[in-house]
Design an enzyme around this catalytic site. Structure first.
Site, PDB file in Angstrom:
ATOM      1  N   ALA A  80       0.822  -1.224   0.000  1.00 46.45           N
ATOM      2  CA  ALA A  80       0.000   0.000   0.000  1.00 46.45           C
ATOM      3  C   ALA A  80       0.852   1.269   0.000  1.00 46.45           C
ATOM      4  O   ALA A  80       1.891   1.284   0.649  1.00 46.45           O
ATOM      5  CB  ALA A  80      -0.905  -0.010   1.230  1.00 46.45           C
ATOM      6  N   PRO A  81       0.462   2.290  -0.757  1.00 47.13           N
ATOM      7  CA  PRO A  81      -0.775   2.473  -1.524  1.00 47.13           C
ATOM      8  C   PRO A  81      -0.763   1.859  -2.921  1.00 47.13           C
ATOM      9  O   PRO A  81      -1.693   2.099  -3.697  1.00 47.13           O
ATOM     10  CB  PRO A  81      -0.897   3.999  -1.616  1.00 47.13           C
ATOM     11  CG  PRO A  81       0.526   4.489  -1.596  1.00 47.13           C
ATOM     12  CD  PRO A  81       1.284   3.514  -0.732  1.00 47.13           C
ATOM     13  N   ASP A  91       9.035  -4.090  -0.048  1.00 46.40           N
ATOM     14  CA  ASP A  91       9.233  -2.646   0.142  1.00 46.40           C
ATOM     15  C   ASP A  91       8.940  -2.392   1.624  1.00 46.40           C
ATOM     16  O   ASP A  91       7.847  -1.975   1.999  1.00 46.40           O
ATOM     17  CB  ASP A  91       8.262  -1.884  -0.773  1.00 46.40           C
ATOM     18  CG  ASP A  91       8.529  -0.401  -0.787  1.00 46.40           C
ATOM     19  OD1 ASP A  91       9.592   0.036  -0.308  1.00 46.40           O
ATOM     20  OD2 ASP A  91       7.670   0.348  -1.291  1.00 46.40           O
ATOM     21  N   ASP A 139      -0.869  -6.102   2.338  1.00 47.48           N
ATOM     22  CA  ASP A 139      -0.467  -5.052   3.277  1.00 47.48           C
ATOM     23  C   ASP A 139      -1.169  -5.288   4.602  1.00 47.48           C
ATOM     24  O   ASP A 139      -2.240  -5.875   4.667  1.00 47.48           O
ATOM     25  CB  ASP A 139      -0.793  -3.644   2.753  1.00 47.48           C
ATOM     26  CG  ASP A 139       0.092  -2.581   3.397  1.00 47.48           C
ATOM     27  OD1 ASP A 139       1.101  -2.187   2.791  1.00 47.48           O
ATOM     28  OD2 ASP A 139      -0.219  -2.153   4.541  1.00 47.48           O
ATOM     29  N   ASP A 149      -0.218 -10.029   7.140  1.00 49.37           N
ATOM     30  CA  ASP A 149       1.064  -9.660   7.740  1.00 49.37           C
ATOM     31  C   ASP A 149       2.184 -10.341   6.943  1.00 49.37           C
ATOM     32  O   ASP A 149       2.220 -11.575   6.859  1.00 49.37           O
ATOM     33  CB  ASP A 149       1.049 -10.150   9.203  1.00 49.37           C
ATOM     34  CG  ASP A 149       2.304  -9.738   9.957  1.00 49.37           C
ATOM     35  OD1 ASP A 149       3.301  -9.363   9.301  1.00 49.37           O
ATOM     36  OD2 ASP A 149       2.282  -9.811  11.199  1.00 49.37           O
ATOM     37  N   CYS A 169      12.719   3.242   1.921  1.00 52.45           N
ATOM     38  CA  CYS A 169      12.959   4.669   1.655  1.00 52.45           C
ATOM     39  C   CYS A 169      13.723   5.237   2.845  1.00 52.45           C
ATOM     40  O   CYS A 169      13.425   6.308   3.343  1.00 52.45           O
ATOM     41  CB  CYS A 169      11.663   5.423   1.365  1.00 52.45           C
ATOM     42  SG  CYS A 169      10.428   5.285   2.646  1.00 52.45           S
ATOM     43  N   GLY A 182       1.751   1.895  -5.458  1.00 54.14           N
ATOM     44  CA  GLY A 182       2.504   2.500  -6.569  1.00 54.14           C
ATOM     45  C   GLY A 182       3.366   1.485  -7.314  1.00 54.14           C
ATOM     46  O   GLY A 182       3.380   1.453  -8.558  1.00 54.14           O
ATOM     47  N   LYS A 183       4.042   0.628  -6.557  1.00 49.86           N
ATOM     48  CA  LYS A 183       4.952  -0.316  -7.212  1.00 49.86           C
ATOM     49  C   LYS A 183       4.186  -1.521  -7.765  1.00 49.86           C
ATOM     50  O   LYS A 183       4.596  -2.108  -8.764  1.00 49.86           O
ATOM     51  CB  LYS A 183       6.057  -0.745  -6.232  1.00 49.86           C
ATOM     52  CG  LYS A 183       6.863   0.476  -5.786  1.00 49.86           C
ATOM     53  CD  LYS A 183       7.922   0.139  -4.787  1.00 49.86           C
ATOM     54  CE  LYS A 183       8.580   1.400  -4.260  1.00 49.86           C
ATOM     55  NZ  LYS A 183       7.772   2.113  -3.222  1.00 49.86           N
TER      56      LYS A 183
HETATM   57  C1  LIG Z   1       7.012   1.829   2.227  1.00 51.49           C
HETATM   58  S1  LIG Z   1       5.348   1.496   2.419  1.00 51.49           S
HETATM   59  C2  LIG Z   1       4.983   0.649   0.929  1.00 51.49           C
HETATM   60  C3  LIG Z   1       4.816   1.517  -0.289  1.00 51.49           C
HETATM   61  C4  LIG Z   1       4.293   0.738  -1.487  1.00 51.49           C
HETATM   62  N1  LIG Z   1       5.135  -0.378  -1.787  1.00 51.49           N
HETATM   63  C5  LIG Z   1       4.154   1.608  -2.720  1.00 51.49           C
HETATM   64  O1  LIG Z   1       5.062   1.661  -3.544  1.00 51.49           O
HETATM   65  O2  LIG Z   1       3.108   2.249  -2.878  1.00 51.49           O
HETATM   66  C6  LIG Z   1       5.391   0.197   3.588  1.00 51.49           C
HETATM   67  C7  LIG Z   1       4.083  -0.510   3.789  1.00 51.49           C
HETATM   68  O3  LIG Z   1       4.308  -1.621   4.648  1.00 51.49           O
HETATM   69  C8  LIG Z   1       3.109  -1.868   5.341  1.00 51.49           C
HETATM   70  N2  LIG Z   1       3.439  -2.779   6.464  1.00 51.49           N
HETATM   71  C9  LIG Z   1       3.998  -2.499   7.658  1.00 51.49           C
HETATM   72  N3  LIG Z   1       4.189  -3.627   8.363  1.00 51.49           N
HETATM   73  C10 LIG Z   1       3.717  -4.635   7.595  1.00 51.49           C
HETATM   74  C11 LIG Z   1       3.621  -6.033   7.765  1.00 51.49           C
HETATM   75  N4  LIG Z   1       4.037  -6.623   8.875  1.00 51.49           N
HETATM   76  N5  LIG Z   1       3.082  -6.766   6.764  1.00 51.49           N
HETATM   77  C12 LIG Z   1       2.642  -6.176   5.617  1.00 51.49           C
HETATM   78  N6  LIG Z   1       2.716  -4.853   5.404  1.00 51.49           N
HETATM   79  C13 LIG Z   1       3.245  -4.110   6.376  1.00 51.49           C
HETATM   80  C14 LIG Z   1       2.614  -0.502   5.721  1.00 51.49           C
HETATM   81  O4  LIG Z   1       1.226  -0.511   5.996  1.00 51.49           O
HETATM   82  C15 LIG Z   1       2.973   0.302   4.461  1.00 51.49           C
HETATM   83  O5  LIG Z   1       1.857   0.380   3.605  1.00 51.49           O
END
Ligand SMILES: C[S@@+](CC[C@H](N)C(=O)[O-])C[C@H]1O[C@@H](n2cnc3c(N)ncnc32)[C@H](O)[C@@H]1O
Length: 432
Positions: free
Chosen positions: A254-255, A321, A276, A302, A374, A257-258
């Site tokens: 999320a959101p 990511d 996510d 998760d 990031c 993009g990739k």
């Molecule tokens: C850096 S953002 C991802 C951005 C996304 N890849 C994009 O390009 O739009 C990291 C994401 O990891 C999710 N996240 C955090 N802990 C997580 C977990 N244990 N399992 C899955 N997702 C998780 C967060 O909700 C967040 O949306």
């Protein structure tokens, strides 16, 4: 509506209550005219970029700090000093409007005090600025823990450069949807509308706009011709390099993009699975898929516990990511540095490690996992990958892309390198 008072309220929410700027700002901006909306945004971003400096000036000019119910006035004063120091708003207008903000915040009796502090600042600013410049945390406007971490990772000079870049405004990057146009064609459409943009090497769909604009002013935005995504984030789908027939997992999607970029580049996947942990953010993944007319299996789950949602078939490619400190995107989110704590870093490193090890089990032999953050902190990046490689006998580092001439290197992009956000990539392959 007093715009300075609104900005003070938002800043109070972010700094005192720990709410993110991206939550606090839109909620309050809804009822404002476009002009006031832009001014509130400029004031909030500006104050958060310069917070400790403004705090120091305010503290130096007052006998007692404003606390409790009067705390919003502290932020009103910061908004006032910010305008005097960093904007072209004439000082009489900046002071007058800020003082009126006290009435809007239902504390008219304190108008005189606000007026006094701002006028003292105008008289004493030279010596106050000289004092602030003696302290790195005030000079670069970063919390001390982050100054220390950056200095120990990059040395004093480079850390100073990074922090200076973090305080600049980030440009608006576009990702051209290769299903409709190549970027030269889209650049021509932008030029027809008098919008200037630049291209960069090794980033086939990316354009960096000279001036940011509303997305709906972009040719074909609603039709999915283009999306907004930083140039560094756009490298993920290119580095992942998904092939026809691949089963792909975007584990922290999320959101989205990739996820959507990967689908734009490779229409013949067997399936894209987008997971996510955050259900609300997954709504954005579905919106992105819908606007771009793309398909993925979206799962609330998760990434560290794939057995809860995994279908049983190992993946050909996995994008991890990972959740991170976001220290590479401070220029886009100036609140990050005040919301994060030093102790968060080790917790994030553990979470990233758990996710990485769990996902590795779900990768096919011969499959590829792209690890991305990031962040610009080595603990989350190169150190994380070094530790993983040392502990995982069937993992090896791969070249990120063809232009690395077969060199199996990781990539740490620093903020504003080729105008991009700070980002990290490592591409891992599982032995056959
Ligand atoms: C850096 S953002 C991802 C951005 C996304 N890849 C994009 O390009 O739009 C990291 C994401 O990891 C999710 N996240 C955090 N802990 C997580 C977990 N244990 N399992 C899955 N997702 C998780 C967060 O909700 C967040 O949306």
């Amino acid at each position: 509506m007093n715009v300075r008072a609104i900005a003070a309220k938002v800043l109070n929410q972010v700094v005192e209550k720990g709410q993110s700027l991206s939550q606090a700002l839109p909620a309050i901006q809804q009822e404002l005219s476009p002009k006031d909306k832009a001014l509130v945004q400029m004031l909030c971003y500006g104050v958060l970029r310069t917070l400790p400096r403004l705090d120091f000036f305010c503290r130096s000019l007052m006998k007692k700090p404003l606390t409790g119910k009067q705390r919003d006035l502290h932020f009103l004063i910061l908004v006032g000093i910010y305008q005097l120091l960093y904007t072209r708003i004439p000082s009489h207008a900046a002071v007058g409007e800020t003082v009126n903000g006290a009435k809007a915040l239902k504390k008219p009796a304190l108008k005189g005090m606000i007026n006094g502090v701002l006028r003292s600042f105008l008289r004493e600013q030279e010596s106050l600025i000289a004092q602030a410049d003696q302290q790195p945390a005030l000079l670069y406007c970063h919390p001390s823990w982050l100054v220390k971490r950056l200095q120990s990772a990059y040395g004093e000079e480079k850390a100073a450069e990074i922090m200076t870049e973090n305080n600049q405004q980030a440009p608006m990057w576009l990702r051209v949807n290769s299903r409709f146009h190549d970027r030269e064609q889209y650049l021509a459409l932008l030029t027809e509308q008098d919008k200037q943009a630049q291209i960069t090497a090794f980033n086939d769909n990316a354009l960096c706009l000279e001036n940011a604009c509303d997305v709906y002013q972009l040719p074909g935005f609603a039709e999915g011709w283009v999306s907004v995504q930083d140039g560094a984030a756009q490298l993920a789908a290119h580095y992942l390099d998904a092939q026809p027939g691949d089963l792909v997992l975007d584990a922290c999607s999320a959101p989205g993009g990739k996820t959507v970029h990967t689908l734009e580049l490779q229409p013949e996947l067997k399936q894209m699975v987008a997971v996510d942990f955050d259900e609300k953010r997954l709504v954005r993944v579905n919106e992105n898929l819908q606007r771009l007319n793309l398909q993925a299996t979206v799962i609330h789950g998760d990434a560290a516990k794939p057995d809860d949602w995994w279908s049983g078939e190992q993946f050909d490619r996995i994008l991890c990511d990972a959740p991170c400190s976001a220290t590479g995107v401070i220029r886009r989110h100036p609140d990050i540095r005040w919301l994060r704590r030093d102790s968060d870093i080790s917790e994030l490193v553990t979470l990233q490690k758990n996710i990485l090890y769990a996902l590795w089990q779900k990768l096919k032999p011969g499959g590829v996992l792209l690890y991305a953050t990031c962040s610009i902190l080595p603990d989350e990046n190169d150190q994380q990958i070094k530790d993983f490689l040392a502990a995982t006998s069937d993992a090896s580092l791969m070249p990120l892309a063809a232009h690395y001439d077969g060199q199996a290197v990781t990539r740490q992009i620093l903020p504003n390198e080729e105008k991009m956000d700070g980002f990290y990539y490592a591409k891992l392959q599982k032995a056959l």
